[in-house]
Design a protein around this motif. Sequence first.
Motif, PDB file in Angstrom:
ATOM      1  N   PRO A 105       0.878  -1.150  -0.023  1.00 23.28           N
ATOM      2  CA  PRO A 105       0.008   0.092   0.125  1.00 23.28           C
ATOM      3  C   PRO A 105       0.755   1.022  -0.094  1.00 23.28           C
ATOM      4  N   VAL A 106       0.418   2.227  -0.788  1.00 21.23           N
ATOM      5  CA  VAL A 106       1.109   3.540  -0.799  1.00 21.23           C
ATOM      6  C   VAL A 106      -0.027   4.517  -0.441  1.00 21.23           C
ATOM      7  N   ALA A 107       0.165   5.461   0.370  1.00 17.27           N
ATOM      8  CA  ALA A 107      -0.751   6.610   0.619  1.00 17.27           C
ATOM      9  C   ALA A 107       0.031   7.966   0.683  1.00 17.27           C
ATOM     10  N   VAL A 108      -0.292   8.789  -0.485  1.00 27.30           N
ATOM     11  CA  VAL A 108       0.505  10.347  -0.602  1.00 27.30           C
ATOM     12  C   VAL A 108      -0.635  11.473  -0.965  1.00 27.30           C
ATOM     13  N   THR A 109      -0.265  12.429  -0.375  1.00 34.77           N
ATOM     14  CA  THR A 109      -1.165  13.675  -0.364  1.00 34.77           C
ATOM     15  C   THR A 109      -0.562  13.937  -2.026  1.00 34.77           C
TER      16      THR A 109
END
Length: 388
Positions: A74-78
């Motif tokens: 998983p990757v979470a970025v703004t």
Amino acid sequence: MTQELKVINFMGIRKYTSGFSIILTILAVASIVFQGFKLGLDFTGGTQLEVQFDRPADLAKIREVLEEKQLHSPVAVTFGSDADVMIRTQDQMSIKGREYIAAEIARLGNGASLQDVIRPTREQEGFVDVLVINNLTPDQVAQSGLFDTTRFGKTIVATKDNTTQIAIEKGLDLVYSQHLLKELEVATGASIKLRSSDSVGPQIGDELRDSGGLGMLCAFALVFLYVAVQFQWKFSVGALVGLIHVTIVTLACFTFFQWDFDLNVLAAIIALIGYSINDTIVIFDRIRENFRKLRAVDPIEIVNISMTQTLGRSIMTHVTVFLVMAVLYVFGGELLAGFSKAMMIGVVFGCYSSIYIAANATVAMGISKEDLMPRPKDETEGGADLTP
């Protein structure tokens, strides 16, 4: 008077650097073959969600929830603003939705289980999925309250072949996406809106991988032809060996450390091919020029002189690019981390390859003054002498 240039004997250690390069290449190939790449979503397929928070997103808590849900890479970025978040995972939401609903049905007890998920029939037009459930009657479905309209939309419950079939208006991918957003809302205390959901299939990932590999091969071939036309084929061999070396070593770093390999990294590799050959051509051009000027000097000494003359330019160019990539790595976020890492590694080994691989291989090919001397003009060129 101008100070005489102090020539650095680069080629004096060429046997040692050749041995080091061969060992490094063998280790790199072994890492690629036995470790393999940790392919990113672009090549494996997966899902990308764009969500909007009503406050600045807490990425740490978001990533914690994604890990708890056991999503794959998983990757979470703004992006855009600190309230807009892009979530990427190699999981297909439809598969995760099926696992989620199967677990929910199993908790009902009495041996209830999800047997299959099939496509709706013509009579079920307007519905997305049909759940085939064992050991669960329509009355038990109604009593469980599991298939509420908020999550599944409209439903049609029927029995067929000793199973209960439930047609649902919302697909399992959307069901799981909504479930994931609810979990994120609980963890962050924010209100979340799903802006878009995109899925990349494995087949598209395979096509991207094959196209990327073909792109690298085309880049190698075009570089070889360009150098052969502009210089001489022995220079082409040296340039190609240097490019292959820096490419293999950079790829091996991603397999050894198991960093994600995606389209951004592939773009960096192809960019490195163009960047590295630029420095190599500058050195080759100076070698050709000095071969024509210093006709009484040994070829190896000419190579040393040429690389000494271009050393300052090479160092400044490589250091500048490395610093820019380092800043991009620190401030560019997760999506650009792979690109910047590949570029930084490639810049370091590209500088080494230009000197101790490309130039060294050209010397080993036996480059000589005769190879680089301009062709003498035909005595009759320009017209015959008509003077009596």
